[in-house]
Design a protein around this motif. Structure first.
Motif, PDB file in Angstrom:
ATOM      1  N   MET A 149       1.142 -17.010 -13.285  1.00  0.00           N
ATOM      2  CA  MET A 149       0.778 -17.412 -11.931  1.00  0.00           C
ATOM      3  C   MET A 149      -0.194 -18.593 -11.937  1.00  0.00           C
ATOM      4  O   MET A 149      -0.208 -19.405 -11.005  1.00  0.00           O
ATOM      5  CB  MET A 149       0.156 -16.223 -11.181  1.00  0.00           C
ATOM      6  N   GLY A 150      -0.985 -18.719 -12.982  1.00  0.00           N
ATOM      7  CA  GLY A 150      -1.960 -19.803 -13.052  1.00  0.00           C
ATOM      8  C   GLY A 150      -1.336 -21.184 -13.092  1.00  0.00           C
ATOM      9  O   GLY A 150      -1.996 -22.171 -12.746  1.00  0.00           O
ATOM     10  N   ALA A 151      -0.067 -21.268 -13.504  1.00  0.00           N
ATOM     11  CA  ALA A 151       0.617 -22.559 -13.563  1.00  0.00           C
ATOM     12  C   ALA A 151       1.783 -22.620 -12.586  1.00  0.00           C
ATOM     13  O   ALA A 151       2.619 -23.519 -12.663  1.00  0.00           O
ATOM     14  CB  ALA A 151       1.123 -22.829 -14.978  1.00  0.00           C
ATOM     15  N   ASP A 152       1.844 -21.667 -11.662  1.00  0.00           N
ATOM     16  CA  ASP A 152       2.909 -21.666 -10.660  1.00  0.00           C
ATOM     17  C   ASP A 152       2.688 -22.820  -9.681  1.00  0.00           C
ATOM     18  O   ASP A 152       1.580 -23.005  -9.163  1.00  0.00           O
ATOM     19  CB  ASP A 152       2.891 -20.337  -9.905  1.00  0.00           C
ATOM     20  N   THR A 201      -8.723 -26.886 -15.566  1.00  0.00           N
ATOM     21  CA  THR A 201      -8.581 -28.313 -15.279  1.00  0.00           C
ATOM     22  C   THR A 201      -7.348 -28.882 -15.979  1.00  0.00           C
ATOM     23  O   THR A 201      -6.936 -28.396 -17.041  1.00  0.00           O
ATOM     24  CB  THR A 201      -9.826 -29.095 -15.747  1.00  0.00           C
ATOM     25  N   GLY A 202      -6.769 -29.909 -15.374  1.00  0.00           N
ATOM     26  CA  GLY A 202      -5.654 -30.610 -16.007  1.00  0.00           C
ATOM     27  C   GLY A 202      -4.277 -30.084 -15.660  1.00  0.00           C
ATOM     28  O   GLY A 202      -3.275 -30.643 -16.120  1.00  0.00           O
ATOM     29  N   TYR A 203      -4.184 -29.040 -14.850  1.00  0.00           N
ATOM     30  CA  TYR A 203      -2.877 -28.519 -14.483  1.00  0.00           C
ATOM     31  C   TYR A 203      -2.288 -29.364 -13.351  1.00  0.00           C
ATOM     32  O   TYR A 203      -2.962 -29.672 -12.383  1.00  0.00           O
ATOM     33  CB  TYR A 203      -2.967 -27.053 -14.056  1.00  0.00           C
ATOM     34  N   GLU A 204      -1.022 -29.741 -13.496  1.00  0.00           N
ATOM     35  CA  GLU A 204      -0.364 -30.579 -12.511  1.00  0.00           C
ATOM     36  C   GLU A 204       1.101 -30.177 -12.400  1.00  0.00           C
ATOM     37  O   GLU A 204       1.588 -29.355 -13.180  1.00  0.00           O
ATOM     38  CB  GLU A 204      -0.493 -32.053 -12.877  1.00  0.00           C
ATOM     39  N   LEU A 212       0.330 -28.571 -18.191  1.00  0.00           N
ATOM     40  CA  LEU A 212      -1.055 -28.883 -18.526  1.00  0.00           C
ATOM     41  C   LEU A 212      -1.137 -30.302 -19.075  1.00  0.00           C
ATOM     42  O   LEU A 212      -0.539 -30.622 -20.104  1.00  0.00           O
ATOM     43  CB  LEU A 212      -1.594 -27.897 -19.554  1.00  0.00           C
ATOM     44  N   ASN A 213      -1.859 -31.156 -18.365  1.00  0.00           N
ATOM     45  CA  ASN A 213      -2.113 -32.522 -18.811  1.00  0.00           C
ATOM     46  C   ASN A 213      -3.369 -32.504 -19.676  1.00  0.00           C
ATOM     47  O   ASN A 213      -4.482 -32.371 -19.163  1.00  0.00           O
ATOM     48  CB  ASN A 213      -2.304 -33.438 -17.593  1.00  0.00           C
TER      49      ASN A 213
END
Length: 464
Positions: A149-152, A201-204, A212-213
């Protein structure tokens, strides 16, 4: 109150506590969206063990369900800019057609848990992607669900993680993953939130997926819950899952959703389930199975101890009537009743319980019940006709009609006074002057539809 030592032991029917139509109705309301007459009869006939197994396993979905409700509607039918009503109607269609109501019901639970609204996301495709993630793990691993869910994409937009960089960390998701998604208030510090925010930080979003960037990610050491490491968002999810508060927090929410929102269970009830949940690796299916099979679930503590949500009221009514209605107008009605799918009111989701009922929403439920039973609504048409259902099951006299309806919708959980009032209503309508061109069948069908509407507005029917 049951002895906590026996509360979660499997229910076994007895002379004092038999398996009957009321328990079948209770099971189907809580594990899905209510039962049809056929399901009630089969549940009683099959016995509690077989009925529970069937509910928990579900059935193979039909080709029609797969064709019309595929989890990712085509780009043409559900583009990113699709209106809210179409998005909500899509899910209502699934709820009506699914042969695994428990999975859909738990998907609704997790949707409210990870409350994400398209009002801000403004992308139907992202919302459907989140739906797929939740539905896939609704009865599976909460560990996987929380981690992913953290990267949804919808969540990244909803809580602004997609704008969080190492130069300017955003604390929204770090706060909610602890407060609302895994631990609850009092089990973390503001320092934990600030440190965890750096990990997110850095998730796009790229090509519709969360990534994750590394250039925008803070890769330095963080200190969360007294543990140090160069954590990413996935690591923070793992730390939350390993926290002793996590299984208790989720179990309490599931207890409220499945068992009762009218009482506050003590640690003696919650802790055994929380320990089972932790040891199972957060297997939600096993946890739900324990709850649904238990003595407590089939006790007076749980029976009629919840208030139907608008979705439960609407879908349960249509299912019981074995009707077919347009879900787009139904989605519009549910807006007025306070529950718009894919658009909960805040990150805390819908409050539920008594908040579902007030003068306005009760009137709205009354109007919806009238619209789907009267068969003259321009929005819902004639394919949800109580008269057709009653004729199918052979109820002919007024007494048979009332008994059939009360047995179907309430498993006869009404007072003798309420039953008498329904019979009195039918008696009074026999002397009404109907249009001269109405046949005897027209009159009988009108009376059937009218008394069905009255049943759906009974106070008892608002309880789940």
């Amino acid at each position: 109150m049951l002895d906590p030592k026996n509360a979660w032991q499997p229910y076994t029917p007895s002379a004092e506590n038999p398996w009957d139509r009321k328990k079948v109705g209770h099971l189907y309301r809580r594990s899905g969206f209510g039962a049809t007459e056929r399901e009630l009869d089969a549940g009683v006939k099959d016995g509690h063990a077989k009925a529970l197994d069937r509910v928990l396993a579900g059935e193979t979905e039909t080709e029609d369900f797969t064709r019309t409700s595929a989890f990712m509607a085509s780009e043409r039918s559900m583009p990113p800019g699709a209106p809210q009503g179409r998005l909500s109607a899509w899910w209502l269609d699934r709820m009506l057609k699914t042969r695994h109501p428990l999975r859909e019901k738990l998907t609704l639970f997790w949707h409210n848990h990870f409350a994400t609204s398209n009002a801000k996301v403004q992308n139907a495709r992202f919302m459907l992607t989140q739906y797929r993630l939740i539905q896939e793990h609704a009865l599976g691993s909460f560990r996987t669900l929380l981690t992913q869910m953290g990267a949804d994409p919808a969540m990244l937009v909803w809580l602004d993680t997609n704008t969080s960089t190492k130069a300017a960390p955003n604390e929204n998701y770090a706060r909610e993953v602890m407060e609302l998604f895994s631990l609850g208030v009092g089990n973390y510090t503001e320092t934990d939130i600030r440190q965890a925010a750096r990990a997110f930080t850095g998730y796009e979003i790229k090509e519709g997926k969360g990534t994750l960037n590394r250039r925008q990610h803070d890769a330095s050491e963080k200190d969360v819950f007294g543990k140090k490491g160069k954590f990413t968002g996935e690591d923070i999810a793992g730390l939350c899952l390993d926290h002793e508060a996590c299984p208790r927090f989720i179990v309490r929410k599931l207890y409220k959703f499945i068992v009762s929102d009218a009482d506050t269970p003590g640690a003696d009830l919650i802790d055994p389930l929380a320990e089972q949940y932790r040891r199972s690796g957060f297997d939600t299916g096993k946890l739900v199975s324990t709850i649904l099979r238990s003595n407590l679930f089939f006790s007076p503590v749980a029976y009629r101890a919840k208030i139907k949500s608008p979705v439960e009221f609407a879908i349960g009514s249509v299912r019981a009537l074995e009707g077919v209605i347009g879900t787009l107008p139904l989605a519009e009605v549910l807006d007025g009743l306070g529950q718009v799918l894919f658009a909960p009111p805040s990150v805390k989701g819908w409050d539920g319980g008594e908040a579902w009922l007030n003068a306005q929403t009760l009137l709205g439920r009354n109007n919806l019940a009238l619209a789907i039973t009267a068969t003259d609504s321009a929005r819902f048409g004639t394919r949800c006709d109580p008269a057709v259902l009653v004729a199918k099951h052979g109820a002919k006299t007024d007494a048979q009609l009332v008994d059939f309806l009360l047995g179907l919708f309430l498993q006869n959980d009404v007072s003798d006074e309420a039953r008498t009032k329904l019979l009195d209503y039918l008696k009074a309508t026999k002397d009404v002057k109907y249009p001269a061109y109405w046949s005897e069948d027209d009159i009988a069908n009108h009376r059937t539809r009218a008394v069905t509407h009255l049943v759906l507005t009974l106070p008892e029917y608002q309880l789940n």
